[in-house]
Design an enzyme around this catalytic site. Structure first.
Site, PDB file in Angstrom:
ATOM      1  N   ASP A  43      -4.896   6.332   2.412  1.00 50.83           N
ATOM      2  CA  ASP A  43      -5.275   5.075   1.760  1.00 50.83           C
ATOM      3  C   ASP A  43      -6.924   4.955   2.157  1.00 50.83           C
ATOM      4  O   ASP A  43      -7.265   5.311   3.090  1.00 50.83           O
ATOM      5  CB  ASP A  43      -4.422   4.108   2.537  1.00 50.83           C
ATOM      6  CG  ASP A  43      -4.427   2.739   1.802  1.00 50.83           C
ATOM      7  OD1 ASP A  43      -3.597   2.322   1.045  1.00 50.83           O
ATOM      8  OD2 ASP A  43      -5.512   2.244   2.108  1.00 50.83           O
ATOM      9  N   HIS A  93       0.788  -1.275   0.153  1.00 48.03           N
ATOM     10  CA  HIS A  93      -0.038   0.009  -0.085  1.00 48.03           C
ATOM     11  C   HIS A  93       0.838   1.255   0.119  1.00 48.03           C
ATOM     12  O   HIS A  93       0.516   2.201  -0.684  1.00 48.03           O
ATOM     13  CB  HIS A  93      -0.837   0.011   1.144  1.00 48.03           C
ATOM     14  CG  HIS A  93      -2.051  -0.981   1.164  1.00 48.03           C
ATOM     15  ND1 HIS A  93      -3.551  -0.409   1.159  1.00 48.03           N
ATOM     16  CD2 HIS A  93      -2.106  -2.311   0.834  1.00 48.03           C
ATOM     17  CE1 HIS A  93      -4.251  -1.483   1.229  1.00 48.03           C
ATOM     18  NE2 HIS A  93      -3.466  -2.693   0.598  1.00 48.03           N
TER      19      HIS A  93
END
Ligand code: UDP
Length: 467
Positions: free
Chosen positions: A114, A22
């Site tokens: 995120d 990520h």
């Protein structure tokens, strides 16, 4: 002129989810923003500090700050899916971030975070700045996640893992067997306070001011348009594929881990092979095959006769048949640990990729024009595999059993052979077309224009603030 004057750069806070696959694409995004003159603060937890090193080395200290905050202790909660406990625990960073922001002489004009950090939507609202969700998966996964957590679709019998989940409101009205659905949703328990925290966080991704996605228009237009419709505005920016530049050998070799084999050794080995003749086998950073799956795959690689590179994780090495490496000497290269995946995929000799269809791997393979052989194992991978095979025609189904069973080694051997032969010319042609679009998108093409649009909106925000 004061640091927050009119000529000060636009400052943005990037908050990646603290997990390699990520964080890495968000740092690729940071690189693009820095190159275009923005100031970036990257929020990282201590283990991820080294990921920011190369950015810090290649840009002046005035343009990149690192905000290091320790991850709060994630106490395991009985019956709560562990990653969700971790995601929820990160909300404890709310106050330290607020304090940092409020004491900063020139605070960010926006927070980019995120999709697993949807709660930052509420933090940003409190701070009076817009929040932009960063989707590390495809637009298709973003659409799916939004739809699931908003509409809470059900299966007839959740105890039957083959029950079908239908999503008629999504483009192409997909259906999935319940076992293929991401555990982030599959394990959701309506009314459970911890799960409601998670759901509320995910809903923050629909309400937020904008969305950045690691994809490109030519790949996922229908899903990008769907997201715009769903969010009710057009601040949805596909800015991918987010990858290290072609001349950045160090960054592309690392991608979140240190290579277990010198890159030069591998490249020389590949240099000896014909174009598109080698199959690369790797299942990302986290998923581990069962002992039987490793043995079956080894048998398939051996009997197929193809040239291959196989990345075997530390936990899988013991399941490799004894003497395997001698049996395939000269045509099989086994990497135990971490591979320099991007340079491997970019090598002209690599023609096919047995992949779990993690989104980063998908982007890397498409950009390199390598035929994908799909073996999804979990998370968003079944969605990605369906997109690649059924909608894009750029991949071939390799295994459909996930982690639940052992695919037949004879069938795998046949698919391996075909993947570097003439049989798969159609899919290979399709992936080469997409590769061209993927390469052009960030170099003055659709993603480059999209990024310009995003930056322009940030500049407007800054101008409003300074008037
Ligand atoms: N990767 C790598 N070497 C490895 C395994 C993975 O460089 O041996 C990189 C790969 O290039 C990709 C990322 O790790 O950038 C994996 O991300 P992906 O989204 O494909 O899968 P995940 O690890 O999240 O399951």
């Amino acid at each position: 002129m004061a640091a927050n004057g009119d000529d000060a750069p636009v400052h943005v806070l990037l908050f990646p989810f603290p997990m390699g696959s990520h964080a890495v694409p968000m740092l690729d995004l940071a690189q693009l923003l820095l190159t275009r003159g923005l100031k970036v603060t990257v929020l990282v937890t201590p283990p991820n500090v080294p990921l920011v090193d190369s950015l810090r080395q290649s840009h002046p200290p005035s343009s990149i700050e690192t905000l290091v905050l320790p991850p709060p202790e994630a106490t395991p909660i009985p019956n709560l899916f562990r990653p969700v406990a971790f995601m929820n625990s990160l909300r404890k960073l709310h106050d330290p971030i607020r304090q940092w922001f409020q004491s900063h002489p020139s605070p960010p004009v926006a927070i980019v975070s995120d999709f697993f950090l949807g709660w930052t939507q509420y933090l940003a609202a409190e701070l009076g700045v817009p929040r932009v969700v960063f989707w590390t998966g495809g637009a298709i996964d973003a659409a799916l996640m939004n739809s699931m957590f908003r509409d809470l679709p059900k299966v007839d019998n959740p105890n039957d893992e083959n029950s079908i989940l239908s999503l008629p409101n999504l483009p192409n009205s997909p259906t999935y067997a319940w076992w293929q659905v991401s555990p982030i949703y599959q394990q959701y328990k309506e009314g459970d306070p911890n799960w409601e925290i998670k759901r509320n966080s995910m809903l923050g991704n629909i309400q937020c001011w904008g969305a950045l996605i690691n994809t490109f228009e030519e790949l996922e237009k229908v899903y990008i348009d769907h997201l715009k419709g769903e969010m009710g505005h057009d601040r949805v920016w596909p800015v991918g594929p987010l990858l290290p530049p072609e001349d950045d050998k160090a960054g592309s070799a690392k991608r979140g881990g240190a290579s277990s084999v010198p890159v030069e050794v591998l490249m020389s080995w590949l240099d000896e092979k014909r174009e598109d003749s080698v199959v690369y086998v790797c299942f990302g950073s986290r998923f581990v095959l069962s002992d039987q799956q490793v043995a079956s795959l080894a048998a398939a690689l051996e009997s197929s006769g193809v040239d291959f590179i196989w990345v075997v994780k530390e936990d899988e090495v013991r399941s490799m048949p004894g003497g395997f490496e001698d049996l395939v000497a000269g045509r099989g290269f086994v990497i135990k640990g971490w591979a320099p995946q991007v340079p491997i995929l970019r090598h002209r000799a690599v023609g096919a990729f047995v992949t779990h269809c993690g989104w980063n791997s998908t982007m890397e393979a498409i950009t390199a024009g390598v035929l994908l052989l799909t073996w999804p194992l979990g998370a968003d991978q079944f969605t990605n595999a369906k997109l690649l095979v059924d909608e894009l025609g750029a991949a071939v189904r390799f295994s459909e059993v996930g982690t639940r069973a052992v695919p037949d080694s004879g069938e795998m051997a046949r698919l391996l052979k075909e993947s570097v032969g003439a049989e798969r010319a159609e899919e290979r042609g399709r992936v080469k077309e997409l590769s061209k679009a993927a390469s052009e998108a960030p170099k003055g093409g659709s993603s480059s224009r999209s990024l310009d649009g995003f930056i322009q909106r940030l500049r407007e925000l800054k101008n409003v603030k300074s008037t």
